[in-house]
Design a protein around this motif. Structure first.
Motif, mmCIF file in Angstrom:
data_model
loop_
_atom_site.group_PDB
_atom_site.id
_atom_site.type_symbol
_atom_site.label_atom_id
_atom_site.label_comp_id
_atom_site.label_asym_id
_atom_site.label_seq_id
_atom_site.Cartn_x
_atom_site.Cartn_y
_atom_site.Cartn_z
ATOM 1 N N GLU A 48 0.764 -1.146 0.084
ATOM 2 C CA GLU A 48 -0.145 0.038 -0.012
ATOM 3 C C GLU A 48 0.904 1.430 -0.091
ATOM 4 O O GLU A 48 0.655 2.233 -0.832
ATOM 5 C CB GLU A 48 -1.063 -0.035 1.323
ATOM 6 N N ARG A 49 1.894 1.270 0.889
ATOM 7 C CA ARG A 49 2.844 2.472 0.702
ATOM 8 C C ARG A 49 3.454 2.393 -0.559
ATOM 9 O O ARG A 49 3.670 3.831 -0.972
ATOM 10 C CB ARG A 49 3.992 2.125 1.813
ATOM 11 N N LEU A 50 4.064 1.557 -1.161
ATOM 12 C CA LEU A 50 4.475 1.882 -2.511
ATOM 13 C C LEU A 50 3.417 2.198 -3.799
ATOM 14 O O LEU A 50 3.744 2.963 -4.418
ATOM 15 C CB LEU A 50 4.857 0.274 -3.050
ATOM 16 N N ILE A 51 2.363 1.644 -3.579
ATOM 17 C CA ILE A 51 1.208 2.111 -4.570
ATOM 18 C C ILE A 51 1.024 3.768 -4.457
ATOM 19 O O ILE A 51 0.567 4.198 -5.280
ATOM 20 C CB ILE A 51 -0.102 1.421 -4.200
ATOM 21 N N GLU A 52 1.117 4.304 -3.060
ATOM 22 C CA GLU A 52 0.956 5.696 -3.031
ATOM 23 C C GLU A 52 1.882 6.564 -3.587
ATOM 24 O O GLU A 52 1.823 7.774 -3.496
ATOM 25 C CB GLU A 52 0.632 5.992 -1.616
ATOM 26 N N MET A 53 3.069 6.101 -3.635
ATOM 27 C CA MET A 53 4.265 6.555 -4.205
ATOM 28 C C MET A 53 4.039 7.015 -5.811
ATOM 29 O O MET A 53 3.354 6.735 -6.270
ATOM 30 C CB MET A 53 5.620 5.806 -4.055
ATOM 31 N N GLN A 54 5.017 8.145 -6.067
ATOM 32 C CA GLN A 54 4.757 8.672 -7.503
ATOM 33 C C GLN A 54 5.499 7.695 -8.380
ATOM 34 O O GLN A 54 6.473 7.106 -8.171
ATOM 35 C CB GLN A 54 5.426 10.098 -7.719
ATOM 36 N N ASP A 55 4.976 7.561 -9.673
ATOM 37 C CA ASP A 55 5.400 6.684 -10.617
ATOM 38 C C ASP A 55 6.829 7.034 -10.881
ATOM 39 O O ASP A 55 7.590 5.963 -10.931
ATOM 40 C CB ASP A 55 4.649 6.903 -12.073
ATOM 41 N N PRO A 56 7.375 8.091 -11.093
ATOM 42 C CA PRO A 56 8.751 8.360 -11.471
ATOM 43 C C PRO A 56 9.828 7.704 -10.437
ATOM 44 O O PRO A 56 10.919 6.940 -10.726
ATOM 45 C CB PRO A 56 9.043 9.885 -11.585
#
Length: 91
Positions: A48-56
């Motif tokens: 969930e934390r990874l999913i919330e990060m920005q794509d770049p």
């Protein structure tokens, strides 16, 4: 608790597949679909934390192997890289 965990798993798969860029939707979504059922609550929290990060940020980590500065996130990205057979992964 298991229904809450099931809901988190379904939500994580959906969010991983609907991030915004097709490439990240595919890479994260395919991994999530395969791995989420075997993840415990803490592992889903990391996803969930990874999913919330920005794509770049995620792209540099997944494509190039750059660290995100967090051991748990880096471990998850290593699993994603291995799942997709990126160079430098163990697959």
């Amino acid at each position: 608790m298991s229904s809450d965990l099931g809901m988190r798993r379904r939500r994580a798969v959906w969010r991983a597949s609907h991030r915004g860029t097709k490439e990240m939707d595919y890479l994260l979504g395919q991994f999530a679909e395969q791995a989420v059922d075997s993840m415990n609550s803490e592992e889903i929290s990391v996803l969930e934390r990874l999913i919330e990060m920005q794509d770049p940020e995620i792209e540099l980590s997944v494509y190039e192997g750059y660290s995100l500065g967090d051991r748990d996130l880096d471990t998850l990205v290593s699993l994603i890289r291995e799942f997709h057979g990126f160079p430098g992964s163990r697959k």
